[in-house]
Design a protein around this motif. Structure first.
Motif, PDB file in Angstrom:
ATOM      1  N   MET A   3      17.971  25.954  30.792  1.00 15.23           N
ATOM      2  CA  MET A   3      18.375  26.401  29.469  1.00 15.23           C
ATOM      3  C   MET A   3      19.271  25.319  28.877  1.00 15.23           C
ATOM      4  O   MET A   3      20.292  24.968  29.479  1.00 15.23           O
ATOM      5  N   PRO A   4      18.884  24.731  27.733  1.00 16.26           N
ATOM      6  CA  PRO A   4      19.707  23.688  27.140  1.00 16.26           C
ATOM      7  C   PRO A   4      20.945  24.256  26.468  1.00 16.26           C
ATOM      8  O   PRO A   4      20.925  25.345  25.917  1.00 16.26           O
ATOM      9  N   HIS A   5      22.019  23.509  26.563  1.00 15.12           N
ATOM     10  CA  HIS A   5      23.279  23.791  25.869  1.00 15.12           C
ATOM     11  C   HIS A   5      23.702  22.504  25.180  1.00 15.12           C
ATOM     12  O   HIS A   5      23.069  21.466  25.364  1.00 15.12           O
ATOM     13  N   ALA A   6      24.763  22.517  24.441  1.00 12.94           N
ATOM     14  CA  ALA A   6      25.265  21.308  23.775  1.00 12.94           C
ATOM     15  C   ALA A   6      25.678  20.279  24.818  1.00 12.94           C
ATOM     16  O   ALA A   6      26.667  20.454  25.506  1.00 12.94           O
ATOM     17  N   GLY A   7      24.887  19.211  24.975  1.00  8.85           N
ATOM     18  CA  GLY A   7      25.243  18.125  25.867  1.00  8.85           C
ATOM     19  C   GLY A   7      24.998  18.360  27.342  1.00  8.85           C
ATOM     20  O   GLY A   7      25.347  17.528  28.170  1.00  8.85           O
ATOM     21  N   ALA A   8      24.416  19.486  27.711  1.00  8.13           N
ATOM     22  CA  ALA A   8      24.194  19.786  29.124  1.00  8.13           C
ATOM     23  C   ALA A   8      23.013  20.737  29.256  1.00  8.13           C
ATOM     24  O   ALA A   8      22.519  21.262  28.265  1.00  8.13           O
ATOM     25  N   ILE A   9      22.565  20.924  30.489  1.00  8.76           N
ATOM     26  CA  ILE A   9      21.557  21.948  30.736  1.00  8.76           C
ATOM     27  C   ILE A   9      22.021  22.817  31.895  1.00  8.76           C
ATOM     28  O   ILE A   9      22.751  22.374  32.770  1.00  8.76           O
ATOM     29  N   GLU A  10      21.620  24.065  31.844  1.00  7.42           N
ATOM     30  CA  GLU A  10      21.878  25.001  32.938  1.00  7.42           C
ATOM     31  C   GLU A  10      20.562  25.184  33.681  1.00  7.42           C
ATOM     32  O   GLU A  10      19.600  25.720  33.126  1.00  7.42           O
ATOM     33  N   VAL A  11      20.483  24.708  34.911  1.00  9.85           N
ATOM     34  CA  VAL A  11      19.263  24.822  35.700  1.00  9.85           C
ATOM     35  C   VAL A  11      19.202  26.230  36.262  1.00  9.85           C
ATOM     36  O   VAL A  11      20.112  26.677  36.957  1.00  9.85           O
ATOM     37  N   ARG A  12      18.120  26.926  35.958  1.00 10.31           N
ATOM     38  CA  ARG A  12      17.959  28.309  36.394  1.00 10.31           C
ATOM     39  C   ARG A  12      17.126  28.433  37.671  1.00 10.31           C
ATOM     40  O   ARG A  12      17.316  29.339  38.451  1.00 10.31           O
ATOM     41  N   ASP A  13      16.167  27.503  37.856  1.00 11.48           N
ATOM     42  CA  ASP A  13      15.311  27.580  39.035  1.00 11.48           C
ATOM     43  C   ASP A  13      14.793  26.169  39.344  1.00 11.48           C
ATOM     44  O   ASP A  13      14.624  25.354  38.446  1.00 11.48           O
ATOM     45  N   ILE A  14      14.550  25.910  40.607  1.00  9.30           N
ATOM     46  CA  ILE A  14      14.005  24.640  41.082  1.00  9.30           C
ATOM     47  C   ILE A  14      12.795  24.953  41.944  1.00  9.30           C
ATOM     48  O   ILE A  14      12.836  25.858  42.772  1.00  9.30           O
ATOM     49  N   GLY A  15      11.720  24.199  41.743  1.00 13.81           N
ATOM     50  CA  GLY A  15      10.544  24.331  42.590  1.00 13.81           C
ATOM     51  C   GLY A  15      10.220  23.011  43.246  1.00 13.81           C
ATOM     52  O   GLY A  15      10.421  21.947  42.661  1.00 13.81           O
ATOM     53  N   TRP A  16       9.737  23.043  44.473  1.00 13.31           N
ATOM     54  CA  TRP A  16       9.419  21.827  45.216  1.00 13.31           C
ATOM     55  C   TRP A  16       8.086  22.016  45.914  1.00 13.31           C
ATOM     56  O   TRP A  16       7.878  23.000  46.618  1.00 13.31           O
ATOM     57  N   ALA A  17       7.169  21.079  45.710  1.00 16.57           N
ATOM     58  CA  ALA A  17       5.847  21.154  46.330  1.00 16.57           C
ATOM     59  C   ALA A  17       5.568  19.893  47.133  1.00 16.57           C
ATOM     60  O   ALA A  17       4.445  19.431  47.184  1.00 16.57           O
ATOM     61  N   GLY A  18       6.601  19.328  47.747  1.00 14.84           N
ATOM     62  CA  GLY A  18       6.414  18.048  48.421  1.00 14.84           C
ATOM     63  C   GLY A  18       6.349  18.151  49.905  1.00 14.84           C
ATOM     64  O   GLY A  18       6.532  19.015  50.610  1.00 14.84           O
TER      65      GLY A  18
END
Length: 67
Positions: A52-67
Motif C-alpha cells: 500500500m503506497p503512502h507519501a514517500g514510503a510503502i507498507e508491504v502487506r504480503d510477500i511471495g517467494w517461488a524460488g
C-alpha cells in the motif's frame, strides 16, 4: 522476511520493495496520500509483494517467494 529461505531471497525481495517504492506510478493520485487504502502488487523474477503506497514510503502487506 524471516520466513524466506536465504539471504539471496531476502535481497531479491528488498530490491523489489525498493523498485516499488521508487516508482512514481505506484502512488495514488489523491490530495491526501495514504488516505486511500489500495493494495497494489509488484512482481520480480522469483518474488512478488503486495503493498500500500503512502507519501514517500510503502507498507508491504504480503510477500511471495517461488524460488
Amino acid at each position: 522476511m524471516a520466513q524466506l529461505p536465504d539471504d539471496r531471497a531476502r535481497r531479491e525481495v528488498m530490491a523489489l520493495v525498493e523498485v516499488a517504492r521508487m516508482d512514481p506510478r505506484a502512488w495514488p493520485d489523491v490530495r491526501d496520500p495514504g488516505s486511500v487504502e489500495e493494495i497494489r502488487e509488484a512482481f520480480g523474477r522469483r518474488c512478488w509483494i503486495q503493498f500500500m503506497p503512502h507519501a514517500g514510503a510503502i507498507e508491504v502487506r504480503d510477500i511471495g517467494w517461488a524460488g
